[in-house]
Design a protein around this motif. Structure first.
Motif, PDB file in Angstrom:
ATOM      1  N   LEU A   3      10.041   4.188   9.136  1.00 29.81           N
ATOM      2  CA  LEU A   3       9.664   3.265   8.067  1.00 29.81           C
ATOM      3  C   LEU A   3       8.994   4.057   6.953  1.00 29.81           C
ATOM      4  CD1 LEU A   3       8.119   0.312  10.130  1.00 29.81           C
ATOM      5  CD2 LEU A   3      10.321   0.315   8.935  1.00 29.81           C
ATOM      6  N   GLU A   4       9.096   3.542   5.735  1.00 34.34           N
ATOM      7  CA  GLU A   4       8.474   4.235   4.614  1.00 34.34           C
ATOM      8  C   GLU A   4       6.980   3.930   4.570  1.00 34.34           C
ATOM      9  OE1 GLU A   4       8.797   4.605  -0.260  1.00 34.34           O
ATOM     10  OE2 GLU A   4      10.331   3.503   0.855  1.00 34.34           O
ATOM     11  N   GLU A   5       6.182   4.985   4.611  1.00 33.54           N
ATOM     12  CA  GLU A   5       4.727   4.811   4.581  1.00 33.54           C
ATOM     13  C   GLU A   5       4.253   4.522   3.158  1.00 33.54           C
ATOM     14  OE1 GLU A   5       0.648   7.355   5.549  1.00 33.54           O
ATOM     15  OE2 GLU A   5       2.614   8.154   6.140  1.00 33.54           O
ATOM     16  N   THR A   6       3.339   3.579   3.037  1.00 32.63           N
ATOM     17  CA  THR A   6       2.739   3.263   1.732  1.00 32.63           C
ATOM     18  C   THR A   6       1.480   4.104   1.571  1.00 32.63           C
ATOM     19  OG1 THR A   6       3.567   0.999   1.888  1.00 32.63           O
ATOM     20  CG2 THR A   6       1.838   1.423   0.256  1.00 32.63           C
ATOM     21  N   ILE A   7       1.473   4.945   0.542  1.00 31.76           N
ATOM     22  CA  ILE A   7       0.326   5.834   0.311  1.00 31.76           C
ATOM     23  C   ILE A   7      -0.293   5.516  -1.054  1.00 31.76           C
ATOM     24  CG2 ILE A   7      -0.426   8.233   0.060  1.00 31.76           C
ATOM     25  CD1 ILE A   7       1.948   9.016   1.855  1.00 31.76           C
ATOM     26  N   ILE A   8      -1.582   5.287  -1.045  1.00 32.12           N
ATOM     27  CA  ILE A   8      -2.318   4.966  -2.269  1.00 32.12           C
ATOM     28  C   ILE A   8      -3.510   5.907  -2.393  1.00 32.12           C
ATOM     29  CG2 ILE A   8      -3.781   3.227  -3.397  1.00 32.12           C
ATOM     30  CD1 ILE A   8      -1.114   2.188  -3.569  1.00 32.12           C
TER      31      ILE A   8
END
Length: 512
Positions: free
Chosen positions: A172-177
């Motif tokens: 899955l694509e990780e959400t990075i902020i």
């Protein structure tokens, strides 16, 4: 076969991890226990359709689902994805060896797509505290969860992605902020600016003092004098939120489901302006399953009550305790929830039912008795909790037609921020106090020391205006703020006399 999946429940502004135990055995039936509400009980219909439309099914066996701790009430549709993945894993339709390492939440549509949920930020904070490897949730909420550093967040659009993640090891694509970068990027300046205000220099001065010390303020004046316009511009001169304040504010709005999908963290101070028909539950929070009210949604920002006497008296009275304690506690038979409510109260009102105060040229005037009756809708104890009372007079034509711009919010904000920095240094050892309006009696005595001349001036004012002990403290707090704006340590007579002027509703003869 028994499998465990993890979700989370939010109470107040804190989350509690929920263990969803799914047992699939021989027999027939679907049993959901652990104090679920109706939205959770209905989830089996959504889950059945979502699985059917994605090539899976609810097995025709006896399914028992327990949501532990079983004595804690669970509510909402956010457990759909948790339950669905648990059923698939327990019925061996998917191989999910690492399912217990993740927190899984999301509301399912009938086609298997995911809808956003509430309370994501406190859930993400709890997931990090409890050491979960990751948090799987709807894409719309991913940015909000990703502001919690040290937690892997996966935003997904449909249940099929989650199934393939566990069953086929499809990544899955990780959400990075970057939380600090996101916070600074959203520090856009509000659209309202004090440079738009013509005249009203004395009122601008009041607003500056209120912003510098976090003081509550009430504006009294006839229709069209500019009360609402001035109130809307107050957030533009408040100091920028710190990262901790932004996280606190975002957490409350997250619980209330008011965070937009493209926003990770709230960087602007909230400005709430409820209508005067609001109920006391909507204002302070509550309900069968308590939710934050307007005073908590205003935390670290401004609550504006326009036409104060038009609000129901019982609604205004319930604000008295939160104004003092800066938090509101909602008690039910089985639990108690506390919401923070440290806000600046800005109120406005007409001085009489007609709106005009002792104006012989006004189209409508009111008798002193009518004015007294109108003003009595707002109780004395509530007015005592408002530090600054100021009369707003209409702006003359000469100033309205003046093309010159007034002082901008940017310039005023610099002075306010400087004064707040002095207060931050002053109260650095106190966890509960950050600015002058929050001072308790002990701190007032320590930081608001008066010389003999100032004491005499304040004593005369107290006797002539018949002020209460609370009003005395308010005057000292405002005087401390005025001195901070000047950058001086000692409070003098001019600071006291200016603070006394800002108690209009205490003055004898105000009703004419």
């Amino acid at each position: 076969m028994l499998r465990k999946v993890f979700g989370s429940a939010v109470f107040g502004v804190e989350a509690t991890t929920i263990t969803v135990e799914v047992n699939v055995d021989s027999g027939i039936g679907y049993h959901l226990v652990g104090l679920p509400d109706n939205a959770i009980k209905e989830s089996n219909y959504r889950i059945a359709a979502a699985l059917q439309n994605n090539g899976y099914k609810i097995p025709g066996k006896k399914i028992t689902i327990n949501m532990a701790p079983a004595d804690l009430r669970k509510e909402g549709s956010a457990y759909d994805l948790t339950l669905a993945i648990g059923i698939l894993a327990a019925s061996n339709q998917i191989i999910a060896e690492t399912i217990d390492e993740y927190l899984i939440m999301g509301e399912l549509s009938l086609d298997g797509s995911l809808q956003p949920i509430r309370g994501v930020l406190p859930i993400a904070i709890k997931a990090k505290e409890e050491g979960f490897k990751g948090f799987i949730l709807p894409t719309q909420n991913a940015k909000e969860a990703a502001i919690v550093e040290g937690l892997t967040v996966y935003g997904v659009d449909n249940i099929e992605q989650v199934i393939h993640f566990f069953d086929k090891n499809e990544p899955l694509e990780e959400t990075i902020i970057d939380t600090k970068l996101e916070f600074e990027k959203n520090l856009n300046f509000p659209e309202f600016d004090f440079s738009d205000v013509k005249g009203q220099e004395s009122i601008k001065r009041c607003m500056e003092i209120a912003a510098a010390g976090g003081h509550n303020i009430i504006l009294i004046g006839p229709p069209g004098a500019g009360k609402t316009m001035l109130a809307k511009r107050l957030p533009s001169i408040l100091p920028p939120m710190t990262l901790n304040e932004a996280l606190e504010t975002t957490k409350i709005h997250s619980v209330a489901g008011r965070i937009k999908s493209h926003v990770g963290i709230m960087a602007q101070r909230p400005f709430r302006s409820p209508h005067h028909t609001i109920s006391n539950v909507a204002l302070v929070g509550g309900g069968s399953y308590p939710q934050p009210g307007e005073i908590s949604l205003s935390h670290n920002g401004v609550l504006f009550l326009d036409e104060l006497p038009e609000f129901k008296r019982e609604v205004l009275e319930v604000m008295r305790q939160p104004l003092e304690d800066r938090e509101v506690t909602i008690s039910r038979a089985k639990f108690t929830v506390t919401y923070p409510s440290s806000f600046m109260l800005v109120a406005s009102m007409n001085p009489s039912p007609s709106g005009y105060f002792n104006d012989p040229d006004a189209p409508v005037t009111s008798s002193p008795a009518e004015m007294q009756r109108y003003l009595s809708k707002v109780s004395g104890p509530l007015l005592d909790r408002i530090d600054i009372h100021i009369e707003v007079t209409p702006v003359p034509f000469e100033k309205l037609s003046d093309e010159r711009k007034g002082e901008s919010s940017v310039d005023i904000r610099k002075r306010v921020t400087l004064a707040r920095s002095l207060q931050t240094e002053r109260f650095k050892e106190s966890l509960a106090v950050h600015y002058n309006a929050q001072m308790n009696t002990k701190q007032i005595r320590k930081y608001c020391v008066l010389d003999e001349a100032s004491k005499g001036l304040l004593k005369t004012a107290m006797e002539r205006l018949n002020l209460s002990a609370r009003a005395y403290d308010r005057i000292l707090k405002v005087s401390r703020t005025i001195a901070d704006l000047e950058g001086v340590e000692a409070i003098n007579g001019s600071h006291i006399s200016e603070a006394i002027q800002y108690r209009s509703l205490d003055r004898e003869g105000w009703l004419g």
